[in-house]
Design an enzyme around this catalytic site. Structure first.
Site, PDB file in Angstrom:
ATOM      1  N   THR A 169       0.845  -1.201   0.000  1.00 46.26           N
ATOM      2  CA  THR A 169       0.000   0.000   0.000  1.00 46.26           C
ATOM      3  C   THR A 169       0.879   1.248   0.000  1.00 46.26           C
ATOM      4  O   THR A 169       0.645   2.194  -0.764  1.00 46.26           O
ATOM      5  CB  THR A 169      -0.950  -0.010   1.215  1.00 46.26           C
ATOM      6  OG1 THR A 169      -1.752  -1.198   1.136  1.00 46.26           O
ATOM      7  CG2 THR A 169      -1.856   1.206   1.248  1.00 46.26           C
ATOM      8  N   ASN A 178      -5.288 -10.025  -8.412  1.00 43.86           N
ATOM      9  CA  ASN A 178      -5.225 -10.747  -7.141  1.00 43.86           C
ATOM     10  C   ASN A 178      -6.472 -11.563  -6.839  1.00 43.86           C
ATOM     11  O   ASN A 178      -6.427 -12.507  -6.056  1.00 43.86           O
ATOM     12  CB  ASN A 178      -4.976  -9.764  -5.991  1.00 43.86           C
ATOM     13  CG  ASN A 178      -5.937  -8.601  -6.007  1.00 43.86           C
ATOM     14  OD1 ASN A 178      -6.060  -7.899  -7.007  1.00 43.86           O
ATOM     15  ND2 ASN A 178      -6.648  -8.399  -4.925  1.00 43.86           N
ATOM     16  N   GLY A 220       6.530  -8.503   0.321  1.00 43.67           N
ATOM     17  CA  GLY A 220       7.149  -9.688   0.915  1.00 43.67           C
ATOM     18  C   GLY A 220       6.146 -10.738   1.355  1.00 43.67           C
ATOM     19  O   GLY A 220       6.318 -11.936   1.099  1.00 43.67           O
ATOM     20  N   HIS A 221       5.066 -10.292   2.006  1.00 46.93           N
ATOM     21  CA  HIS A 221       4.201 -11.294   2.648  1.00 46.93           C
ATOM     22  C   HIS A 221       3.308 -12.049   1.675  1.00 46.93           C
ATOM     23  O   HIS A 221       2.660 -13.021   2.059  1.00 46.93           O
ATOM     24  CB  HIS A 221       3.386 -10.665   3.793  1.00 46.93           C
ATOM     25  CG  HIS A 221       2.210  -9.835   3.397  1.00 46.93           C
ATOM     26  ND1 HIS A 221       0.931 -10.331   3.422  1.00 46.93           N
ATOM     27  CD2 HIS A 221       2.101  -8.544   3.010  1.00 46.93           C
ATOM     28  CE1 HIS A 221       0.091  -9.360   3.075  1.00 46.93           C
ATOM     29  NE2 HIS A 221       0.776  -8.273   2.823  1.00 46.93           N
ATOM     30  N   CYS A 238      -8.309  -7.436   1.552  1.00 45.89           N
ATOM     31  CA  CYS A 238      -7.856  -6.189   2.166  1.00 45.89           C
ATOM     32  C   CYS A 238      -9.038  -5.362   2.649  1.00 45.89           C
ATOM     33  O   CYS A 238      -8.873  -4.447   3.425  1.00 45.89           O
ATOM     34  CB  CYS A 238      -6.963  -5.420   1.210  1.00 45.89           C
ATOM     35  SG  CYS A 238      -5.467  -6.351   0.890  1.00 45.89           S
TER      36      CYS A 238
HETATM   37  N1  PLP Z   1      -1.794  -4.741  -4.433  1.00 47.72           N
HETATM   38  C1  PLP Z   1      -2.382  -5.929  -4.552  1.00 47.72           C
HETATM   39  C2  PLP Z   1      -2.578  -6.493  -5.909  1.00 47.72           C
HETATM   40  C3  PLP Z   1      -2.802  -6.644  -3.434  1.00 47.72           C
HETATM   41  O1  PLP Z   1      -3.386  -7.838  -3.580  1.00 47.72           O
HETATM   42  C4  PLP Z   1      -2.622  -6.053  -2.158  1.00 47.72           C
HETATM   43  C5  PLP Z   1      -3.117  -6.755  -0.962  1.00 47.72           C
HETATM   44  O2  PLP Z   1      -3.876  -7.686  -1.024  1.00 47.72           O
HETATM   45  C6  PLP Z   1      -2.006  -4.804  -2.085  1.00 47.72           C
HETATM   46  C7  PLP Z   1      -1.613  -4.172  -3.237  1.00 47.72           C
HETATM   47  C8  PLP Z   1      -1.785  -4.131  -0.765  1.00 47.72           C
HETATM   48  O3  PLP Z   1      -0.937  -4.887   0.035  1.00 47.72           O
HETATM   49  P1  PLP Z   1      -0.758  -4.601   1.589  1.00 47.72           P
HETATM   50  O4  PLP Z   1      -2.127  -4.650   2.201  1.00 47.72           O
HETATM   51  O5  PLP Z   1       0.123  -5.675   2.066  1.00 47.72           O
HETATM   52  O6  PLP Z   1      -0.181  -3.249   1.732  1.00 47.72           O
END
Ligand code: PLP
Length: 385
Positions: free
Chosen positions: A69, A156, A203-204, A327
């Protein structure tokens, strides 16, 4: 527990765990000049090299952040502000695909509020969930000023792989900049940073720890620092780096560097899941089924079984899945991705996502299918009663 939610977060890989614990035992701040600092810096630079290698980038192009993010925010705000420099051309138009994650979509809207001369346009996708490149081509011809275009490498929620090479050609021919969110795609398909100006990695989502991510930036692409503070990371992202997170992220990236075997194994599990699901429930719908998808992701729906009910029932059976993007968890709303594809609202309410990764097994797949079949039978009986 049968964990099929790797796109939400992938469990920590053993290699990443040992890299995290080693980094914690070393301690030290990578900016310090003493031996502890130098040891910390060596760990960080080693991770930077591994992450750059996974993306096909140079280590110096990798900027560590606290999460995808933040990386999306830094890319959008940093590019817009950086484009005001004398030697740059001002960004006035932002194009985002209709299936971008909220980290891109919401930050693009915020950016337009901050910089009133910037207009954000959402580009359509096909019914299969793939960017309409003709719409991109036409959009780039309209309006004045530099364009910044955000297209994710793969989605995603449903895993559809996006035409990055084609988008790159169109954007660069028009003098624009291309931002690629490669969060779900990293390690699942080959990445080629040379096609992009900005790339986001996390990373995660690949078996590293939460709180470790990167923005990769091409030489000469505009980027203004967003967090005021020290001169860390070439002055582009202030703040002491999250050493243990970065170490784990690097180890996870390295584990994926030669990932053909792992990809084939995961693809086999995903294919088996979908085949078994369709054999038992012939009217199950697999989203994006007709186009290339990530090996890790299956977005599907069982008509008549709401996602809210399914998630609870799966959980009772020890199966962890997700509906749409986690998210925005806690709240099940119709997926913007499916809406953009023109999926009927009633079917979209039933949309689930199974996502597979390094720790997934055939037992997980079988347990998930058995649980879904049981659920469907129950739903049918309820209607009949
Ligand atoms: N971009 C994509 C395609 C994602 O799937 C996600 C989280 O699911 C993010 C950005 C944001 O990641 P984070 O919540 O780890 O910051």
């Amino acid at each position: 527990m049968h964990y099929l939610d790797h796109n939400a977060t992938s469990p920590l890989r053993p290699e990443a765990l040992s890299a995290v614990t080693h980094a914690l035992s070393v301690g030290g701040n990578p900016t310090s000049v003493h031996s502890y600092g130098r040891a910390a810096r060596a760990i960080m630079e080693d991770a930077r090299e591994k992450i750059a290698a996974l993306a096909g980038a140079k280590p110096a192009q990798v900027i560590f952040t606290s999460g995808a993010t933040e990386s999306c925010h830094l890319a959008l705000f940093g590019a817009a502000e950086g484009s005001l420099a004398e030697d740059q051309t001002r960004i006035t138009r932002i194009f985002i695909s209709a299936i971008e994650h909220k980290a891109i979509a919401a930050n693009a809207d915020k950016l337009a509020e901050r910089f009133p001369w910037i207009r954000v346009t959402v580009l359509p996708v096909t019914a299969d969930g793939v960017l309409d490149t003709e719409a991109l081509r036409v959009a780039l011809r309209e309006g004045k000023g530099r364009a910044l275009v955000a297209v994710m490498a793969a989605n995603n929620e449903i895993g559809t792989i996006q035409p990055i090479a084609q988008a790159s050609r169109l954007v660069h021919e028009a003098g624009g900049l291309l931002l690629v969110d490669a969060v779900p795609a990293a390690g699942k398909i080959d990445l080629d940073f040379s096609l992009c100006d900005y790339m986001v990695l996390s990373g995660h989502k690949m078996g590293g720890p939460i709180g470790s991510a990167a923005l990769i930036i091409a030489d000469g692409a505009p980027l203004a620092q967003q967090l005021g503070g020290g001169g860390h990371q070439r002055g582009l992202r202030a703040g002491s780096e999250n050493l243990s997170g970065i170490a784990g992220f690097g180890a996870a990236a390295h584990a994926l560097a030669d990932g053909a075997g792992e990809r084939a194994r995961i693809a086999h599990l995903r294919d088996h899941f979908e085949a078994a699901l369709k054999a038992a429930i012939p009217d199950a719908v697999i989203f994006g089924e007709n186009v290339p998808r990530l090996c890790s992701t299956s977005g599907f729906a069982i008509p008549g079984v709401s996602a809210a009910t399914a998630l609870m029932s799966l959980d009772l059976d020890g199966v962890a899945m997700s509906s749409g993007s986690t998210c925005s968890s806690g709240k099940i709303s119709v997926s913007t991705v499916l809406a953009a594809m023109g999926v009927d609202d009633a079917l979209a309410q039933c949309a689930l996502r199974a996502s597979f990764g390094w720790s997934s097994t055939m037992e997980d797949v079988n347990a998930a299918v058995a649980s879904l079949v049981k659920l469907r039978e129950r739903a049918k009986n309820k209607v009949a009663a």
